[in-house]
Design a protein around this motif. Structure first.
Motif, short mmCIF file in Angstrom:
data_model
loop_
_atom_site.label_atom_id
_atom_site.label_comp_id
_atom_site.label_asym_id
_atom_site.label_seq_id
_atom_site.Cartn_x
_atom_site.Cartn_y
_atom_site.Cartn_z
N TYR A 112 31.74 38.38 39.89
CA TYR A 112 33.10 38.71 40.30
C TYR A 112 33.66 37.58 41.16
O TYR A 112 32.90 36.92 41.87
N ALA A 113 34.98 37.41 41.12
CA ALA A 113 35.60 36.54 42.12
C ALA A 113 35.44 37.27 43.46
O ALA A 113 35.56 38.49 43.52
N TYR A 114 35.11 36.55 44.52
CA TYR A 114 34.91 37.17 45.82
C TYR A 114 36.21 37.80 46.30
O TYR A 114 37.25 37.20 46.16
N PRO A 115 36.16 39.00 46.83
CA PRO A 115 35.00 39.85 47.07
C PRO A 115 34.68 40.71 45.85
O PRO A 115 35.53 40.98 45.03
N ALA A 116 33.41 41.11 45.78
CA ALA A 116 32.98 41.98 44.69
C ALA A 116 33.60 43.36 44.89
O ALA A 116 33.75 43.83 46.02
N PRO A 117 33.97 44.02 43.79
CA PRO A 117 34.53 45.37 43.92
C PRO A 117 33.46 46.36 44.36
O PRO A 117 32.27 46.16 44.12
N ASP A 118 33.89 47.42 44.99
CA ASP A 118 32.98 48.48 45.38
C ASP A 118 32.86 49.44 44.20
O ASP A 118 33.61 50.41 44.08
N ASN A 119 31.94 49.12 43.29
CA ASN A 119 31.75 49.95 42.10
C ASN A 119 30.25 50.20 41.93
O ASN A 119 29.49 49.98 42.86
N ASP A 120 29.86 50.63 40.79
CA ASP A 120 28.44 50.91 40.58
C ASP A 120 27.71 49.71 39.99
O ASP A 120 26.68 49.86 39.33
N GLY A 121 28.21 48.51 40.21
CA GLY A 121 27.52 47.30 39.79
C GLY A 121 27.61 47.08 38.29
O GLY A 121 28.47 47.62 37.60
N PRO A 122 26.68 46.29 37.76
CA PRO A 122 26.72 45.91 36.36
C PRO A 122 26.66 47.07 35.37
O PRO A 122 27.12 46.95 34.25
N GLU A 123 26.09 48.21 35.80
CA GLU A 123 25.99 49.33 34.87
C GLU A 123 27.36 49.91 34.53
O GLU A 123 27.59 50.35 33.42
N SER A 124 28.30 49.90 35.51
CA SER A 124 29.62 50.47 35.23
C SER A 124 30.67 49.39 34.95
O SER A 124 31.66 49.66 34.29
N ASP A 125 30.47 48.19 35.47
CA ASP A 125 31.44 47.11 35.28
C ASP A 125 30.65 45.86 34.87
O ASP A 125 30.20 45.10 35.71
N GLN A 126 30.49 45.71 33.58
CA GLN A 126 29.65 44.61 33.08
C GLN A 126 30.45 43.31 33.02
O GLN A 126 30.67 42.74 31.96
N SER A 127 30.86 42.86 34.18
CA SER A 127 31.62 41.62 34.29
C SER A 127 30.68 40.44 34.05
O SER A 127 29.84 40.14 34.89
N ARG A 128 30.82 39.78 32.90
CA ARG A 128 29.90 38.71 32.51
C ARG A 128 30.46 37.32 32.79
O ARG A 128 29.73 36.34 32.72
N SER A 129 31.77 37.22 33.07
CA SER A 129 32.37 35.91 33.28
C SER A 129 33.60 36.04 34.16
O SER A 129 34.35 37.01 34.03
N VAL A 130 33.78 35.10 35.06
CA VAL A 130 34.95 35.11 35.94
C VAL A 130 35.30 33.68 36.32
O VAL A 130 34.44 32.81 36.35
N THR A 131 36.59 33.46 36.59
CA THR A 131 37.08 32.12 36.92
C THR A 131 37.78 32.14 38.26
O THR A 131 38.50 33.09 38.58
N ALA A 132 37.57 31.09 39.05
CA ALA A 132 38.26 30.90 40.33
C ALA A 132 38.56 29.41 40.47
O ALA A 132 38.05 28.58 39.71
N VAL A 133 39.36 29.07 41.46
CA VAL A 133 39.76 27.68 41.71
C VAL A 133 39.25 27.29 43.09
O VAL A 133 39.31 28.09 44.03
N THR A 134 38.78 26.04 43.22
CA THR A 134 38.27 25.58 44.51
C THR A 134 39.39 25.47 45.54
O THR A 134 40.50 25.05 45.23
N ALA A 135 39.06 25.83 46.77
CA ALA A 135 40.01 25.80 47.88
C ALA A 135 39.93 24.44 48.59
O ALA A 135 39.26 23.51 48.12
N ALA A 136 40.56 24.35 49.76
CA ALA A 136 40.61 23.09 50.51
C ALA A 136 39.23 22.56 50.89
O ALA A 136 39.03 21.35 51.02
N ASP A 137 38.25 23.46 51.03
CA ASP A 137 36.89 23.03 51.36
C ASP A 137 36.06 22.70 50.12
O ASP A 137 34.87 22.42 50.23
#
Length: 183
Positions: A112-137
């Motif tokens: 997940y893109a940070y922060p992770a959702p408060d769910n039941d983890g991979p069993e209920s939300d099988q999020s296999r890929s996510v994209t984010a962009v680098t910040a100033a750091d």
């Protein structure tokens, strides 16, 4: 001084100037030719964690949500740092993390893109890929949830592929995750 002596002296000086000029020109040409070769051999970006990294301190037991009060159940933070060859942060790089691997029940990791959702983890939300962009750091922040492992499923192995695209160039880092226990 005769005309022949003047011609002899001036031709000697001209030849010396040519030889001296050539001696200084050749190294400059050699250095100019070597510089692009060195620059071309450097990677456009450096990704941390890098290829070959093995994460073995995570546990497989319904880790989900970035703000869970129970630290044993909180998702794992997974920052990806992108720098240039000199170590300077790269801002605006696109980072995609893809997870693969599964245990008997299905997916072993959720990303997940940070922060992770408060769910039941991979069993209920099988999020296999996510994209984010680098910040100033130079950091793109992700969170990883793990699925519960029964004793017969330990150890389980998963793979995380981190793909960074910046200025039209793509760099891939492959990380292994070995889950040897549950909480």
């Amino acid at each position: 001084m005769t005309l022949d002596k003047v011609k002899e002296k001036s031709s000697t000086i001209d030849r010396r100037k040519v030889v001296i000029g050539t001696a200084w020109t050749i190294p400059a040409i050699a250095m100019a030719a070597a510089t692009p070769a060195v620059a071309a051999s450097l990677p456009p970006v450096v990704v941390m964690p890098g290829t070959g990294t093995v994460i073995s301190n995570w546990k497989g037991d319904h880790h989900y949500g970035s703000f869970e009060e129970d630290l044993d159940q909180r998702a794992y933070d997974f920052p990806v740092k992108v720098t240039d060859a000199s170590g300077n942060p790269v801002v605006g790089a696109t980072v995609t993390v893809t997870v693969s691997g599964q245990n008997e029940d299905g997916d072993i990791l959720g990303i997940y893109a940070y922060p992770a959702p408060d769910n039941d983890g991979p069993e209920s939300d099988q999020s296999r890929s996510v994209t984010a962009v680098t910040a100033a750091d130079g950091v793109a922040a992700f969170a990883v949830s793990t699925q519960n492992l029964s004793s017969s499923e330990q150890p389980s192995t998963a793979t995380m592929s981190v793909t960074v695209t910046y200025n039209g160039t793509t760099t891939v880092s492959v990380i292994s995750v070995v889950l040897t226990e549950s909480d």
